[in-house]
Design a protein around this motif. Sequence first.
Motif, PDB file in Angstrom:
ATOM      1  N   UNK A  43       0.855  -0.992   0.107  1.00 53.98           N
ATOM      2  CA  UNK A  43       0.080   0.177  -0.067  1.00 53.98           C
ATOM      3  C   UNK A  43       0.980   1.295   0.017  1.00 53.98           C
ATOM      4  N   UNK A  44       1.763   1.271   0.815  1.00 51.93           N
ATOM      5  CA  UNK A  44       2.751   2.532   0.753  1.00 51.93           C
ATOM      6  C   UNK A  44       3.557   2.410  -0.351  1.00 51.93           C
ATOM      7  N   UNK A  45       4.031   1.801  -1.015  1.00 57.86           N
ATOM      8  CA  UNK A  45       4.869   1.691  -2.269  1.00 57.86           C
ATOM      9  C   UNK A  45       3.775   2.204  -3.382  1.00 57.86           C
ATOM     10  N   UNK A  46       2.813   1.626  -3.486  1.00 59.59           N
ATOM     11  CA  UNK A  46       1.575   1.741  -4.530  1.00 59.59           C
ATOM     12  C   UNK A  46       1.212   3.316  -4.428  1.00 59.59           C
ATOM     13  N   UNK A  47       1.023   3.734  -2.991  1.00 61.30           N
ATOM     14  CA  UNK A  47       0.868   5.395  -2.815  1.00 61.30           C
ATOM     15  C   UNK A  47       1.698   6.028  -3.505  1.00 61.30           C
ATOM     16  N   UNK A  48       3.068   5.852  -3.242  1.00 60.86           N
ATOM     17  CA  UNK A  48       4.199   6.547  -3.936  1.00 60.86           C
ATOM     18  C   UNK A  48       4.333   6.465  -5.280  1.00 60.86           C
ATOM     19  N   UNK A  49       3.714   5.385  -6.090  1.00 64.81           N
ATOM     20  CA  UNK A  49       3.545   5.237  -7.390  1.00 64.81           C
ATOM     21  C   UNK A  49       2.704   6.335  -7.999  1.00 64.81           C
ATOM     22  N   UNK A  50       1.466   6.349  -7.289  1.00 65.38           N
ATOM     23  CA  UNK A  50       0.358   7.124  -7.756  1.00 65.38           C
ATOM     24  C   UNK A  50       0.802   8.379  -7.631  1.00 65.38           C
ATOM     25  N   UNK A  51       1.519   8.982  -6.619  1.00 64.14           N
ATOM     26  CA  UNK A  51       1.858  10.331  -6.314  1.00 64.14           C
ATOM     27  C   UNK A  51       2.820  10.597  -7.501  1.00 64.14           C
ATOM     28  N   UNK A  52       3.711   9.691  -7.777  1.00 68.21           N
ATOM     29  CA  UNK A  52       4.833  10.217  -8.879  1.00 68.21           C
ATOM     30  C   UNK A  52       3.969  10.321 -10.372  1.00 68.21           C
ATOM     31  N   UNK A  53       2.787   9.663 -10.432  1.00 73.08           N
ATOM     32  CA  UNK A  53       2.260   9.779 -11.641  1.00 73.08           C
ATOM     33  C   UNK A  53       1.338  10.979 -11.546  1.00 73.08           C
ATOM     34  N   UNK A  54       1.263  11.685 -10.515  1.00 76.50           N
ATOM     35  CA  UNK A  54       0.582  12.878 -10.341  1.00 76.50           C
ATOM     36  C   UNK A  54      -1.201  12.683  -9.872  1.00 76.50           C
ATOM     37  N   UNK A  55      -1.310  11.470  -9.286  1.00 70.77           N
ATOM     38  CA  UNK A  55      -2.685  11.132  -8.886  1.00 70.77           C
ATOM     39  C   UNK A  55      -2.675  11.245  -7.327  1.00 70.77           C
ATOM     40  N   UNK A  56      -2.435  12.445  -6.738  1.00 71.96           N
ATOM     41  CA  UNK A  56      -2.274  12.580  -5.384  1.00 71.96           C
ATOM     42  C   UNK A  56      -3.218  12.255  -4.534  1.00 71.96           C
ATOM     43  N   UNK A  57      -4.759  12.553  -5.058  1.00 71.89           N
ATOM     44  CA  UNK A  57      -5.996  12.214  -4.229  1.00 71.89           C
ATOM     45  C   UNK A  57      -6.057  10.693  -3.858  1.00 71.89           C
ATOM     46  N   UNK A  58      -5.582   9.848  -5.092  1.00 72.03           N
ATOM     47  CA  UNK A  58      -5.503   8.509  -4.970  1.00 72.03           C
ATOM     48  C   UNK A  58      -4.570   7.953  -3.996  1.00 72.03           C
ATOM     49  N   UNK A  59      -3.494   8.735  -4.045  1.00 68.33           N
ATOM     50  CA  UNK A  59      -2.229   8.225  -3.410  1.00 68.33           C
ATOM     51  C   UNK A  59      -2.375   8.576  -1.969  1.00 68.33           C
ATOM     52  N   UNK A  60      -3.229   9.543  -1.609  1.00 66.83           N
ATOM     53  CA  UNK A  60      -3.867   9.789  -0.038  1.00 66.83           C
ATOM     54  C   UNK A  60      -4.536   8.763   0.481  1.00 66.83           C
ATOM     55  N   UNK A  61      -5.479   8.175  -0.328  1.00 63.46           N
ATOM     56  CA  UNK A  61      -6.302   6.920   0.059  1.00 63.46           C
ATOM     57  C   UNK A  61      -5.418   5.705   0.325  1.00 63.46           C
ATOM     58  N   UNK A  62      -4.481   5.562  -0.582  1.00 61.14           N
ATOM     59  CA  UNK A  62      -3.764   4.256  -0.247  1.00 61.14           C
ATOM     60  C   UNK A  62      -2.680   4.383   0.898  1.00 61.14           C
ATOM     61  N   UNK A  63      -2.106   5.691   0.802  1.00 59.38           N
ATOM     62  CA  UNK A  63      -1.113   5.838   2.298  1.00 59.38           C
ATOM     63  C   UNK A  63      -1.764   5.671   3.499  1.00 59.38           C
ATOM     64  N   UNK A  64      -3.046   6.321   3.563  1.00 54.12           N
ATOM     65  CA  UNK A  64      -3.871   6.341   4.742  1.00 54.12           C
ATOM     66  C   UNK A  64      -4.089   4.891   5.313  1.00 54.12           C
ATOM     67  N   UNK A  65      -4.527   3.906   4.460  1.00 47.17           N
ATOM     68  CA  UNK A  65      -4.566   2.400   4.631  1.00 47.17           C
ATOM     69  C   UNK A  65      -3.209   1.803   5.110  1.00 47.17           C
ATOM     70  N   UNK A  66      -2.037   2.422   4.370  1.00 47.64           N
ATOM     71  CA  UNK A  66      -0.837   1.757   4.998  1.00 47.64           C
ATOM     72  C   UNK A  66      -0.502   2.342   6.215  1.00 47.64           C
ATOM     73  N   UNK A  67      -0.928   3.554   6.433  1.00 48.43           N
ATOM     74  CA  UNK A  67      -0.836   3.949   7.986  1.00 48.43           C
ATOM     75  C   UNK A  67      -1.346   3.444   9.037  1.00 48.43           C
ATOM     76  N   UNK A  68      -2.632   2.986   8.841  1.00 49.73           N
ATOM     77  CA  UNK A  68      -3.470   2.395   9.557  1.00 49.73           C
ATOM     78  C   UNK A  68      -3.025   0.993   9.967  1.00 49.73           C
TER      79      UNK A  68
END
Length: 516
Positions: free
Chosen positions: A95-120
């Motif tokens: 989830x964490x690395x997927x969030x970073x990949x989404x952020x690097x693609x410019x999909x920041x909102x989607x990245x936040x969703x995945x990284x919140x799950x990772x942080x939980x």
Amino acid sequence: DQSTWREHGYSMIRQTPTRGDNQHREAVARALTSLNSGRFAEAIGLCDDLLAADPTSFEALRLGASARLLAGRPSDAVPLFERALAQKPDDAELLSNFGVALQDCGAAQRAVVQLRKAAEHRAECPDTLVNLACALRQCGELEEAAAACERALTLDPRHAGAHYNRGNALCDAGRLAQAIACYERALALAPRRQDILGSLSNALLLSGDFRRGWQANEARFRRSAYRGWPGLPPTMARWDGGRPPEGALLLVTEQGLGDAIQFMRYGRLLRQSGIRPILQCDRRTVRLFSSSDCFAAVVPFGSVPAGMAAQWYPLLSLPLLFGTEQLTIPSGVPYLHADAELIARWSAFLGRDRSLKVGIAWQGNPRTEIHHLRGRSVPLREFAPLARIPGIRLYCLQKGAGLEQLDSVPFKSDIVVPQPEIDAGPDAFMDTAALIAQMDLVITSDTAIAHLAGALGRRVWVALQHVPDWRWLLDRSDSAWYPTMRLFRQPRPGAWSAVFEAMARELRDGTHVRRQ
């Protein structure tokens, strides 16, 4: 190693129990070794072979996605992460690395969703919280981004990335003194990190501390992009800034076109000190830059005749060399000039238009919007208050990215678009400069057009985001670099409507725009 992964914001992949026969497990182990050794292409090839044999292999999906992410191919990594998460949707590392990949693609909102799950799932992991902070910052959630870094620092007070990214959030919020303190703490922990030095330089310059800011800006030479200078003779040495060179001094442009235009003014100071400067630049800008009196000659990259210059020097290091402070910026304009023949040609195009002619540009380079200076471009629809003012005609100076917005605004018919003829030849901005020379006013976002109009000595208004690039400083309506420029700032992040309503009021009043 762990520090390399952490510097890039990724969760390090470690060996986990692997299903399959011995051959499969050995291939997974080899892919992991290649990945953690930095041999990304080799790791990708091994994982692709594994997936060809078994498209459901979780380890091959996980490692193949991470290898693509580390190789700078985040868009290729995303589908593999999605397939791996379909098997293990609660895997915090994924989830964490997927969030970073989404952020690097410019999909920041989607990245936040995945990284919140990772942080939980990894509440004790500071790296995940820092990744979440990066995505939150990209979405403009600055307070929450800073808070996420603060939580990370309670877990690891020596986490350089947490200090650094907290500094980034504070800088975006305009809290520069706190941001600078964060960067300095981060540097004490990771003195070789170029990104921290670059951000420190930006914050110092933005705060007006030019002395320390120029010095910190020299850290740019540590970046990989600065390891080779295009077209420099291999035997030519860099000038040490001391005794004037016996021959000519070759100045090398760097970074964007706006930077080249802004800093080429220093050629005048060199000439006044008895140095013969020659400018080396992108071939497309040679004709425009040759209109300046700042240089003895202007040459394109890759074509420096033997013996033409004795030594070289980077253009953006000249402010440090001259000890530039806010009150000593060499601000004399114009130092660029439009071509007389092109002025005559475009004068015929303009005809006998007696309206107030306002040139407009709104979109910068889309790549920098993702990776640098997010939010500096303005949606064209925000120019609507200007289009409604009687006696004003808008002329499009926009090229390339952003032109598609013309089809989505109701005032398209009120904009004169000199496309596709404008700058259709091999030379950059020659037609644009000739058009600007005949405008009563230029209104633009923070793009090279702002620098071009300022260097031409034309009246220009620049729409700036709440916390802009360092060169515009904070809380002032004029520019220390361009005396004919006015700055209109967002009163709060995202408030472009307030900027353009303020411009419209002044245009209706008519006292702040005079024909030149």
